[in-house]
Scaffold this motif. Structure first.
Motif: not given
Length: 174
Positions: A32-33, A63-76
């Motif tokens: 994000x930074x 196993x899907x948590x990483x992509x979920x976290x990155x997608x949420x942070x990016x979209x937010x």
């Protein structure tokens, strides 16, 4: 991590969630930074992403948590940027129109319309709102939006179309 979590069905177990946080929090912050800069509060976006993961922990396998976290942070972060642009455009347009000595009734109606528009935009689901604002505010093409969001062009078209339908229902005259 995959082997240890292959038997775990979701991220709700405290130890699993804690390990996910230890493993991905710094990478997520750096992502994000580097992508958006310090002014978009990467620490807050990391916390929001992990909060969202916790709220949806039953639906997310480790196993899907990483992509979920990155997608949420990016979209937010994208949502915050889009909102700031909408507010800025509104303020600029409002100041320009007020300086033109326009009819006060027109200015009042315009303000009411823009307020309705802002509320209608906020009533859209996150998926629809992001696709719609990327298209209408940013001027991005459907293909570009599909690449940014990691979805098909058809999915982008459907999100924008359904967002427009919903906005038309909520606001007369669009």
């Amino acid at each position: 991590m995959k082997k240890a979590h292959s038997l775990v069905k979701n991220c709700c177990e405290k130890s699993v969630f804690s390990k996910l946080h230890q493993r991905y929090a710094k990478d997520l912050h750096d992502f994000i930074y580097y992508k958006f800069g310090e002014e978009h509060n990467p620490k807050d976006k990391v916390q929001e992403a992990f909060l969202k993961l916790w709220e949806n922990c039953k639906k997310i396998v480790p196993g899907k948590a990483k992509s979920y976290l990155f997608s949420v942070a990016n979209n937010t972060t994208l949502n915050v940027i889009k909102h700031k642009k909408v507010v800025l455009n509104y303020e600029l347009n409002f100041k320009q129109k007020n300086s033109d000595n326009q009819d006060p009734q027109f200015v009042l109606e315009e303000k009411e319309y823009l307020d309705k528009y802002q509320i209608a935009i906020s009533n859209l689901t996150e998926e629809k709102r992001v696709a719609f604002l990327l298209n209408r505010v940013e001027g991005k093409k459907h293909k570009e939006i599909a690449e940014i969001l990691g979805i098909s062009k058809k999915a982008v078209e459907k999100r924008i179309y359904t967002a427009l339908e919903q906005l038309r229902k909520e606001i007369e005259g669009i």
